[in-house]
Enzyme design. Sequence first.
Site, PDB file in Angstrom:
ATOM      1  N   SER A   1       0.844  -1.189   0.000  1.00  0.00           N
ATOM      2  CA  SER A   1       0.000   0.000   0.000  1.00  0.00           C
ATOM      3  C   SER A   1       0.879   1.239   0.000  1.00  0.00           C
ATOM      4  O   SER A   1       2.013   1.207   0.486  1.00  0.00           O
ATOM      5  CB  SER A   1      -0.903   0.012   1.238  1.00  0.00           C
ATOM      6  OG  SER A   1      -1.490   1.287   1.447  1.00  0.00           O
TER       7      SER A   1
ATOM      8  N   TYR B   1      -1.734  -0.397  10.512  1.00  0.00           N
ATOM      9  CA  TYR B   1      -1.933  -0.822   9.123  1.00  0.00           C
ATOM     10  C   TYR B   1      -0.724  -0.434   8.280  1.00  0.00           C
ATOM     11  O   TYR B   1      -0.180  -1.259   7.530  1.00  0.00           O
ATOM     12  CB  TYR B   1      -3.200  -0.183   8.547  1.00  0.00           C
ATOM     13  CG  TYR B   1      -3.382  -0.448   7.072  1.00  0.00           C
ATOM     14  CD1 TYR B   1      -3.812  -1.691   6.614  1.00  0.00           C
ATOM     15  CD2 TYR B   1      -3.118   0.549   6.124  1.00  0.00           C
ATOM     16  CE1 TYR B   1      -3.967  -1.939   5.258  1.00  0.00           C
ATOM     17  CE2 TYR B   1      -3.275   0.308   4.765  1.00  0.00           C
ATOM     18  CZ  TYR B   1      -3.694  -0.937   4.342  1.00  0.00           C
ATOM     19  OH  TYR B   1      -3.846  -1.185   2.998  1.00  0.00           O
TER      20      TYR B   1
END
Length: 253
Positions: free
Chosen positions: A148, A161
């Site tokens: 990501s 995350y």
Amino acid sequence: MSYQNLSGRTAVVTGAASGMGEATARLLAAHGARVALLARRGDRLTELTEKIAADGGQALAVQVDVTDRESITQATQHIHRAYGQADLVVNSAGVMLPNPIAEGRDDEWARMIDTNLTGALRIIRAFVPDLIAAAADGRPADLINISSIGAHVTFPNYAVYGATKAALTHLSASLRTELGPSNVRVTNIEPGLTGTELGGHIDNTELSRQLDGMFTAMDALTADDIADLIAYTTSRPARVNLRQVVILPTQQA
């Protein structure tokens, strides 16, 4: 676009029940790859298998939980019995559970670490021998990790995350030093804002609204955009490794 070099390959795609994983599985199958579909939701996998078959492709539904080592062992055995060795592995399974670090949501931390990082490691351990063997036979061999933009762009309340994705990005870089000499390509893909089910896991109303606002403010990527990138990357000549790809919406770039 035609990806002729995908024909005849055997792919394993995690997180195949929806989003990037589903889109990738469908595109790989459409270009002649046999695809093992891995995810927790067996009903969704069955539906996807039927769609791929109706379109003339080959797919195998394998219900699996990447946080469960024994589940992966059984899945690997099932895939080997049905399709033999894999030569293309896509780690797409992931979960995003943002919350302020001060809330101490260690249940969420554990779930993200075990899915986004340890789950990917379990899949890598299961199929790296296949990839090495495929490369030794002179065939393309690919490991794709979907990380990501959060791996290196920080956002408040997304600390854990982001940390799992940063770890996956670094893992990919390290694996290239181990697997590259064996002609196994390792590609790390870092998408920006992408329309998938990932945001549906968020239980923080304010953060959910913020994410919705981002989708309203810009033209986000689609799961098909990521699938297209994966198909392009894995269909290059075996000597070419697109090792790190950051893909963003134009308005986020």
